[in-house]
Scaffold this motif. Structure first.
Motif, PDB file in Angstrom:
ATOM      1  N   LYS A   1       3.698   1.597  -4.798  1.00 62.32           N
ATOM      2  CA  LYS A   1       4.588   1.095  -5.863  1.00 62.32           C
ATOM      3  C   LYS A   1       3.814   0.916  -7.179  1.00 62.32           C
ATOM      4  N   SER A   2       2.678   0.224  -7.097  1.00 59.94           N
ATOM      5  CA  SER A   2       1.906  -0.001  -8.330  1.00 59.94           C
ATOM      6  C   SER A   2       1.318   1.309  -8.842  1.00 59.94           C
ATOM      7  N   THR A   3       0.980   2.201  -7.927  1.00 61.03           N
ATOM      8  CA  THR A   3       0.469   3.515  -8.339  1.00 61.03           C
ATOM      9  C   THR A   3       1.512   4.237  -9.190  1.00 61.03           C
TER      10      THR A   3
ATOM     11  N   GLN B   1       1.002  -6.653 -11.645  1.00 61.24           N
ATOM     12  CA  GLN B   1       1.083  -7.459 -10.413  1.00 61.24           C
ATOM     13  C   GLN B   1       0.196  -8.697 -10.505  1.00 61.24           C
TER      14      GLN B   1
ATOM     15  N   GLY C   1       0.789  -1.227   0.000  1.00 58.56           N
ATOM     16  CA  GLY C   1       0.000   0.000   0.000  1.00 58.56           C
ATOM     17  C   GLY C   1       0.821   1.276   0.000  1.00 58.56           C
TER      18      GLY C   1
HETATM   19  N1  LIG Z   1      -7.701   3.228  -8.111  1.00 57.46           N
HETATM   20  C1  LIG Z   1      -7.591   3.445  -6.787  1.00 57.46           C
HETATM   21  N2  LIG Z   1      -8.554   4.055  -6.083  1.00 57.46           N
HETATM   22  C2  LIG Z   1      -8.435   4.311  -4.770  1.00 57.46           C
HETATM   23  N3  LIG Z   1      -7.368   3.983  -4.036  1.00 57.46           N
HETATM   24  C3  LIG Z   1      -6.364   3.368  -4.677  1.00 57.46           C
HETATM   25  C4  LIG Z   1      -6.405   3.066  -6.085  1.00 57.46           C
HETATM   26  N4  LIG Z   1      -5.245   2.476  -6.435  1.00 57.46           N
HETATM   27  C5  LIG Z   1      -4.518   2.394  -5.301  1.00 57.46           C
HETATM   28  N5  LIG Z   1      -5.169   2.935  -4.270  1.00 57.46           N
HETATM   29  C6  LIG Z   1      -4.653   3.049  -2.872  1.00 57.46           C
HETATM   30  O1  LIG Z   1      -3.370   3.634  -2.948  1.00 57.46           O
HETATM   31  C7  LIG Z   1      -2.502   3.043  -2.023  1.00 57.46           C
HETATM   32  C8  LIG Z   1      -1.275   2.508  -2.746  1.00 57.46           C
HETATM   33  O2  LIG Z   1      -1.642   1.390  -3.510  1.00 57.46           O
HETATM   34  P1  LIG Z   1      -0.620   0.600  -4.426  1.00 57.46           P
HETATM   35  O3  LIG Z   1      -1.374  -0.496  -5.076  1.00 57.46           O
HETATM   36  O4  LIG Z   1       0.088   1.567  -5.319  1.00 57.46           O
HETATM   37  O5  LIG Z   1       0.413   0.037  -3.349  1.00 57.46           O
HETATM   38  P2  LIG Z   1       1.587  -1.016  -3.519  1.00 57.46           P
HETATM   39  O6  LIG Z   1       2.797  -0.396  -2.918  1.00 57.46           O
HETATM   40  O7  LIG Z   1       1.658  -1.444  -4.942  1.00 57.46           O
HETATM   41  O8  LIG Z   1       1.070  -2.202  -2.604  1.00 57.46           O
HETATM   42  P3  LIG Z   1       1.330  -3.796  -2.727  1.00 57.46           P
HETATM   43  O9  LIG Z   1       2.694  -4.046  -2.177  1.00 57.46           O
HETATM   44  O10 LIG Z   1       0.265  -4.383  -1.875  1.00 57.46           O
HETATM   45  O11 LIG Z   1       1.204  -4.170  -4.173  1.00 57.46           O
HETATM   46  C9  LIG Z   1      -3.304   1.975  -1.305  1.00 57.46           C
HETATM   47  O12 LIG Z   1      -3.754   2.508  -0.086  1.00 57.46           O
HETATM   48  C10 LIG Z   1      -4.442   1.688  -2.238  1.00 57.46           C
HETATM   49  O13 LIG Z   1      -5.574   1.268  -1.528  1.00 57.46           O
END
Ligand SMILES: Nc1ncnc2c1ncn2[C@@H]1O[C@H](COP(=O)(O)OP(=O)(O)OP(=O)(O)O)[C@@H](O)[C@H]1O
Ligand SMILES: [Mg+2]
Length: 302
Positions: A42-44, A83, A39
Motif C-alpha cells: 500500500k505505501s509502496t 504513515q 507488507g
Molecule cells: N525501500 C524498500 N526497500 C526494500 N523493500 C521495501 C522498501 N519499501 C518497501 N519494501 C518492501 O515492500 C513490501 C511492501 O511494503 P509496503 O510498506 O508498501 O507495505 P504496506 O502494505 O504499506 O504495509 P503496512 O500495512 O505494514 O504499512 C514489504 O515487504 C516491504 O518490506
C-alpha cells in the motif's frame, strides 16, 4: 477525468516483486480506500503516486497528468500524510504549519493556517509544543498540514492507526468533510469498519494486484455468502455434516454456518438423520469475511 489512473504498474525491491500488475482508477471527489495486509504494498503504491519513488514499469496519471513528465505540477496539487507522523516535536503546532506553508510558497499563509486550524478544531493547541500533543491531536495537525495550499488530492496513509475510538470518529468526520469540499481522498487503513463507513470505492490489494474493487456494498453483496442452520437437536454427535462444509459451529452443536451453495446438501443430510431444523438464516457479509476470503483464496492458489 479520473483523479488517479494506474495502468500495469510494477515495482520490485531486488528480487521481491511487490506490485505485479496494478491497475486502478480513482474518481475525482471521492474517498478511495486501499486495503491490504501488512507488507502488501500500500505505501509502496502511495510513494509512486506521490512522486516519491518511480515505478519499474507501467503508467500513472494524476489529474490527467503523466507522472513521468509532470511530476512538479503534480506535487503542487497533491499532499501526502505519510504513515509515520513527520511533525517536529520541538516546534509548536503553528510553527509546524508555517514550515509547510513556506515550503509550499503560500502567499496567504497566516490566513490559511487560521482557517484550517479553526476547521480542524486546533486553534487552542496551536501555541503548544507538538511534543506535548496526544496521538490524536498529532494526527489532526498532520492532516491540517496536508490541507495547506488547497491540494486536489490528499493521500492519507493509515491516518487513524493508534488513535482512540473517539478521536477516530473525529478524524472520520474531517476526512468526510475534505471529500465533501470537492477533494479526492486516497486512504489506506488497517480497519475494515473504517473502510466500510468512509469509502465511496475501495480496493483490496493482494499479491501485487487489486483483486477486488467496488463500493463497500457491492463488495459485500458479491462476496461468498453464508447461511446459519439452526437445529433443535442438542447433541453434536447426531449431526454428521462433513467437516469441510462447516465454516463455524457453536459449542452445543445446534448452530452451523455453511457456504450458501452447500445449504441444500446440508439440509438433506440433516433430514436423513432425522435432525429437526429450526431455522436457516442468511448471514450478513462483513468486510472482515471478504478480506479473509480474498487473502485465503490467493494463498491457496485458487
Ligand atoms: N525501500 C524498500 N526497500 C526494500 N523493500 C521495501 C522498501 N519499501 C518497501 N519494501 C518492501 O515492500 C513490501 C511492501 O511494503 P509496503 O510498506 O508498501 O507495505 P504496506 O502494505 O504499506 O504495509 P503496512 O500495512 O505494514 O504499512 C514489504 O515487504 C516491504 O518490506
Ligand atoms: Mg504502509
Amino acid at each position: 477525468m479520473d483523479a488517479i489512473t494506474v495502468k500495469h504498474v510494477r515495482k520490485s525491491f531486488g528480487n521481491h516483486s511487490v506490485l505485479k500488475d496494478m491497475n486502478l482508477a480513482v474518481k475525482r471527489g471521492e474517498i478511495f480506500t486501499l486495503l491490504g495486509e501488512n507488507g502488501s504494498g500500500k505505501s509502496t503504491l502511495i510513494n509512486i503516486l506521490t512522486t516519491i519513488s518511480l515505478a519499474d514499469d507501467g503508467e500513472v496519471q494524476i489529474m490527467g497528468h503523466p507522472i513521468m513528465s509532470d511530476a512538479g505540477l503534480i506535487r503542487e496539487n497533491i499532499s501526502l500524510n505519510s504513515q509515520t507522523v513527520t511533525l517536529d516535536d520541538e516546534f509548536t503546532g503553528y510553527q509546524n504549519l508555517l514550515i509547510i506553508a513556506e515550503l509550499r510558497l503560500l502567499k496567504n499563509a497566516k490566513t490559511e493556517i487560521k482557517q484550517i486550524s479553526e476547521r480542524l478544531n486546533l486553534t487552542s493547541f496551536l501555541n503548544k509544543k507538538v511534543g506535548k500533543y496526544s496521538g490524536g491531536m498529532k494526527r489532526r495537525l498532520d492532516i491540517a498540514m496536508s490541507l495547506l495550499g488547497n491540494p486536489e488530492i490528499i493521500f492519507l496513509d493509515e491516518p487513524t492507526t493508534g488513535v482512540d475510538p473517539k478521536n477516530r470518529v473525529e478524524l472520520w468526520n474531517i476526512i468526510k468533510e475534505i471529500r465533501d469540499s470537492g477533494k479526492t481522498v486516497f486512504l489506506t487503513t488497517q480497519y475494515l469498519d473504517e473502510a466500510d463507513k468512509l469509502s465511496d470505492h475501495m480496493g483490496f490489494l493482494n499479491d501485487g494486484k487489486i483483486v477486488l474493487y467496488g463500493t463497500p456494498d457491492e463488495i459485500k453483496k458479491n462476496a461468498r455468502r453464508f447461511v446459519q442452520i439452526n437445529v433443535d437437536s442438542p447433541n453434536v454427535n447426531l449431526v454428521n455434516l462433513p467437516e469441510e462444509m462447516i465454516i463455524s459451529k457453536n459449542n452445543k452443536g445446534t448452530s452451523f454456518v455453511v457456504d450458501e451453495r452447500n445449504t441444500d446438501i446440508c439440509i438433506k443430510i440433516l433430514v436423513n438423520e432425522n435432525v429437526s431444523i429450526h431455522s436457516v438464516v442468511p448471514q450478513e457479509n462483513s468486510l472482515e469475511e471478504v478480506f479473509f476470503n480474498v487473502t485465503k483464496i490467493d494463498s491457496e492458489g485458487n
